[in-house]
Structure formats: C-alpha cells, structure tokens
Design a protein around this motif. Structure first.
Motif, PDB file in Angstrom:
ATOM      1  N   THR A   1       0.828  -1.205   0.000  1.00  0.00           N
ATOM      2  CA  THR A   1       0.000   0.000   0.000  1.00  0.00           C
ATOM      3  C   THR A   1       0.859   1.250   0.000  1.00  0.00           C
ATOM      4  O   THR A   1       0.535   2.235  -0.690  1.00  0.00           O
ATOM      5  N   MET A   2       1.955   1.246   0.726  1.00  0.00           N
ATOM      6  CA  MET A   2       2.833   2.420   0.746  1.00  0.00           C
ATOM      7  C   MET A   2       3.449   2.665  -0.617  1.00  0.00           C
ATOM      8  O   MET A   2       3.629   3.809  -1.031  1.00  0.00           O
ATOM      9  N   VAL A   3       3.745   1.588  -1.363  1.00  0.00           N
ATOM     10  CA  VAL A   3       4.217   1.755  -2.740  1.00  0.00           C
ATOM     11  C   VAL A   3       3.120   2.408  -3.578  1.00  0.00           C
ATOM     12  O   VAL A   3       3.362   3.378  -4.295  1.00  0.00           O
TER      13      VAL A   3
ATOM     14  N   LYS B   1      14.829   1.313  -5.259  1.00  0.00           N
ATOM     15  CA  LYS B   1      15.939   2.165  -4.818  1.00  0.00           C
ATOM     16  C   LYS B   1      15.912   2.327  -3.294  1.00  0.00           C
ATOM     17  O   LYS B   1      16.940   2.167  -2.626  1.00  0.00           O
ATOM     18  N   GLU B   2      14.756   2.620  -2.754  1.00  0.00           N
ATOM     19  CA  GLU B   2      14.620   2.817  -1.310  1.00  0.00           C
ATOM     20  C   GLU B   2      14.910   1.523  -0.548  1.00  0.00           C
ATOM     21  O   GLU B   2      15.632   1.528   0.448  1.00  0.00           O
TER      22      GLU B   2
ATOM     23  N   ARG C   1       9.763   3.078   3.873  1.00  0.00           N
ATOM     24  CA  ARG C   1      11.077   2.761   4.446  1.00  0.00           C
ATOM     25  C   ARG C   1      10.940   2.215   5.867  1.00  0.00           C
ATOM     26  O   ARG C   1      11.611   1.247   6.231  1.00  0.00           O
ATOM     27  N   LEU C   2      10.080   2.827   6.653  1.00  0.00           N
ATOM     28  CA  LEU C   2       9.855   2.368   8.022  1.00  0.00           C
ATOM     29  C   LEU C   2       9.416   0.908   8.048  1.00  0.00           C
ATOM     30  O   LEU C   2       9.976   0.089   8.783  1.00  0.00           O
TER      31      LEU C   2
ATOM     32  N   VAL D   1      18.319  -2.585   2.604  1.00  0.00           N
ATOM     33  CA  VAL D   1      18.938  -3.916   2.594  1.00  0.00           C
ATOM     34  C   VAL D   1      20.447  -3.777   2.759  1.00  0.00           C
ATOM     35  O   VAL D   1      21.069  -4.501   3.552  1.00  0.00           O
ATOM     36  N   GLN D   2      21.036  -2.831   2.049  1.00  0.00           N
ATOM     37  CA  GLN D   2      22.476  -2.616   2.153  1.00  0.00           C
ATOM     38  C   GLN D   2      22.845  -2.107   3.549  1.00  0.00           C
ATOM     39  O   GLN D   2      23.802  -2.591   4.164  1.00  0.00           O
TER      40      GLN D   2
END
Length: 130
Positions: free
Chosen positions: A67-69, A116-117, A78-79, A122-123
């Motif tokens: 949903t945030m996407v 990208k986010e 991100r959270l 992950v990194q």
C-alpha cells in the motif's frame, strides 16, 4: 475494549512490529502538537486494526508495504521495509517479491523508486547479496 486497553494492546503490537528502538524514538519526539495523533494511531491503527485476528502479522506487513508503494508514501515505506527485515523475519527476497507484484498493479515508476529505497535499507542492514 476501552481506550486504555486498546492503547496498551496497540503499544505492544507497535513495539513488536516496528521494534523498541523505533517506538522509543517516536515517544521521545512527542510534543504538544503531535501527542494526540500519536495516541490516536497507537489506539486505532495498532490497537484496533493490527490486533484483529483475521490476518496474521506477516500478511499485514505485506499489505502495508504494498500500500505504501501504491500511495508513494516513502517515509512509511522505508519504516515498514526496515521493520519487516529487522523485526519481522522477512528476507530481502521477500521484499523483492512484494515489489515485483506491485510493479504490475502500481506501475513500474513507483516500484523503480521503491527498489531504490529498499535496496538502500537492505544494504544498510548488511543483507545485500553479492
């Protein structure tokens, strides 16, 4: 359930889903302007919705991330991606699959940004495979 029970249940779920560090930070940032909003989301989003028995926590996490996407709400995205990876037992492949699914229903530009986010998270968490 009265408001205090809903607040307590919500705070327990909020801590479980987002992690204690995030919740402590959120509580520390309360002020006269945002306290009522923080209380409302604790009671209703976390205490009323996330505690409902029909969907498990994992399913709710998938729904929220997707949903945030769709809404382009990148702070919340991100959270919840970070929380899913750090607290929810999700793997980077789980997040990738959510994003591939969302590319079809939300559009490639939205998911291009989401990738990208999520990649940065992950990194940051040291979960990026070579």
């Amino acid at each position: 359930m009265d408001d205090q029970k809903r607040r307590d249940a919500g705070m327990n779920v909020r801590r479980k889903v987002l992690g204690n560090a995030w919740v402590y930070k959120s509580i520390a940032n309360r002020n006269a302007f945002n306290t009522d909003f923080q209380d409302m989301i604790t009671r209703y989003a976390w205490g009323e919705i996330w505690t409902r028995p029909h969907f498990d926590e994992r399913t709710r996490r998938v729904l929220v991330i997707g949903t945030m996407v769709a809404l382009g709400q990148w702070d919340e995205f991100r959270l919840h991606v970070r929380a899913a990876l750090a607290e929810g037992g999700f793997t980077p492949d789980d997040i990738k699959e959510i994003l591939l699914q969302q590319a079809i229903y939300c559009g490639v530009p939205a998911v291009n940004h989401a990738v990208k986010e999520a990649s940065a998270i992950v990194q940051e968490l040291g979960l990026l495979k070579a």
